[in-house]
Enzyme design. Structure first.
Site, PDB file in Angstrom:
ATOM      1  N   LEU A   1      56.133  79.860 102.241  1.00 56.01           N
ATOM      2  CA  LEU A   1      55.182  80.905 101.853  1.00 56.01           C
ATOM      3  C   LEU A   1      54.111  80.334 100.926  1.00 56.01           C
ATOM      4  CD1 LEU A   1      58.054  83.432 101.300  1.00 56.01           C
ATOM      5  CD2 LEU A   1      56.269  83.653 103.054  1.00 56.01           C
ATOM      6  N   PRO A   2      52.994  81.058 100.740  1.00 56.55           N
ATOM      7  CA  PRO A   2      51.874  80.467  99.986  1.00 56.55           C
ATOM      8  C   PRO A   2      52.191  80.098  98.532  1.00 56.55           C
ATOM      9  CG  PRO A   2      51.116  82.346 101.274  1.00 56.55           C
ATOM     10  CD  PRO A   2      52.615  82.333 101.384  1.00 56.55           C
ATOM     11  N   THR A  61      55.546  75.469  97.980  1.00 55.63           N
ATOM     12  CA  THR A  61      55.266  74.810  96.694  1.00 55.63           C
ATOM     13  C   THR A  61      55.053  75.906  95.662  1.00 55.63           C
ATOM     14  OG1 THR A  61      54.190  72.959  97.799  1.00 55.63           O
ATOM     15  CG2 THR A  61      53.717  73.242  95.460  1.00 55.63           C
ATOM     16  N   LYS A  77      57.431  67.594  93.150  1.00 59.60           N
ATOM     17  CA  LYS A  77      56.233  67.919  93.946  1.00 59.60           C
ATOM     18  C   LYS A  77      54.997  68.069  93.038  1.00 59.60           C
ATOM     19  CE  LYS A  77      53.756  69.596  97.394  1.00 59.60           C
ATOM     20  NZ  LYS A  77      53.275  68.782  98.468  1.00 59.60           N
ATOM     21  N   LYS A  91      45.535  74.614  93.501  1.00 58.48           N
ATOM     22  CA  LYS A  91      46.758  75.394  93.227  1.00 58.48           C
ATOM     23  C   LYS A  91      47.832  74.484  92.614  1.00 58.48           C
ATOM     24  CE  LYS A  91      50.779  76.867  95.586  1.00 58.48           C
ATOM     25  NZ  LYS A  91      51.532  76.783  96.817  1.00 58.48           N
TER      26      LYS A  91
END
Ligand code: NAD
Length: 296
Positions: free
Chosen positions: A66-67, A97, A172, A247
């Site tokens: 998902l975003p 992420t 990450k 982001k």
């Protein structure tokens, strides 16, 4: 009998990842807010679900792609969501992420409810997702990571267990902060050389055999024409978007605030991509920062 795997989030990355699970011989039911994405998945052999709650009650494994943090919280904690409807013992794999703190909270809540959850964000982009060659960096229990192997192996080629819940997201965030910084540095070095009349191909070749060598220089060189297959040589299309980098750098800076860590270059890089995005370049590959630094 229901599908073994429920896959939620069939976007740029998720559609290819879920398709690779299907190609690996698993029965997978896919969900997305966009009907077109579900239709594409069904065309690849995936299953269309009547209701998410019903599919969750049958599943052994739930994967989400998902975003951002809020979408993941909604899908796991919502009234119609995963925690409310999956059976205890279900393996939950979130590859989105998101903020490491959110991954930690969800991992703890999952354990309290009898689920095994791992955060397993990926590196490799849409190309790696299609080819099934993603790198997974996972956080959670060793048992959860072990149980996830047969599924992750169908979507990726390098699988790492970094530590407890949230650790995959921490890796990450660190990786992408470094990548964002290295891209800006590489673009600066190439621009400086070119301003002195150097051929960027010659410059790239020599730096790649010297101490300034790095992954960006050799894999997604930001100077148009140096690498025919790189996004830079294709109008900065089809790569890793400026807004996605923005982001990820936002996650890094937020995390640095909460851990009282100093990330001066990470914060500077976030601001550079933010200005670049606001100038209308958010959808271009992050290497387009090279153009921002061009001599006028
Ligand atoms: P995307 O926006 O293309 O796909 C996300 C999908 O989730 C969309 O199709 C959206 O409709 C769906 N969605 C949102 N809320 C939903 C809900 N409540 N229920 C069902 N579906 C829902 O994003 P993407 O590029 O596939 O990225 C997914 C994640 O992977 C992000 O966290 C991103 O940062 C990360 N990531 C992306 C890349 C990349 O290069 N695109 C690389 C590595 C990691």
């Amino acid at each position: 009998m229901g599908a073994e795997v429920v896959f939620i989030g069939l976007g740029t990355m998720g559609l290819s990842m879920a398709t690779n699970l299907v190609r690996g011989g698993l029965s997978v039911v896919g969900f997305d807010l966009m009907p077109d994405q579900v239709a594409k998945f069904v065309a690849e052999g995936g299953l269309r679900g009547e209701s998410l709650a019903g599919a969750l009650q049958q599943a052994k494994v739930v994967c989400t792609m998902l975003p951002a943090s809020q979408h993941v919280k909604d899908v796991y904690l919502g009234e119609d969501g995963v925690f409310a409807h999956a059976r205890p013992g279900t393996l939950l794999i979130d590859s989105s992420t998101i903020a490491p703190e959110v991954a930690r909270q969800l991992g703890q809540l999952a354990a309290e409810r009898g689920f095994e959850m791992i955060d397993a964000p990926v590196s490799g982009g849409p190309v790696g997702a299609r080819a099934g060659t993603l790198t997974f960096m996972a956080g959670g229990t060793a048992k959860g990571f072990e149980r996830a192997q047969p599924y992750l192996q169908k979507m990726g080629k390098a699988l790492y267990h970094a530590g407890d819940h949230g650790s995959g997201q921490t890796v990450k965030v660190c990786n992408n902060m470094l990548l964002g910084i290295v891209m800006i540095g590489t673009a600066e070095a190439l621009q400086l050389g070119m301003a002195n009349g150097l051929d960027p191909k010659v410059l790239t070749e020599i730096i790649s055999k010297s101490s300034g060598d790095n992954w960006v220089l050799n894999n997604c060189n930001p100077c148009p024409g140096v690498m025919p297959a790189a996004p830079a040589s294709n109008g900065y299309a089809g790569g890793f978007g400026v807004d996605l980098m923005l982001k990820d750098l936002g996650l890094a800076v937020e995390n640095a605030l909460s851990t009282r860590c100093s990330v001066p270059l990470g914060a500077l890089a976030r601001n550079v991509y933010d200005l670049h995005s606001k100038a209308g370049n958010g959808k271009l590959d992050y290497g387009s920062v090279f153009e921002m630094l061009a001599k006028s």
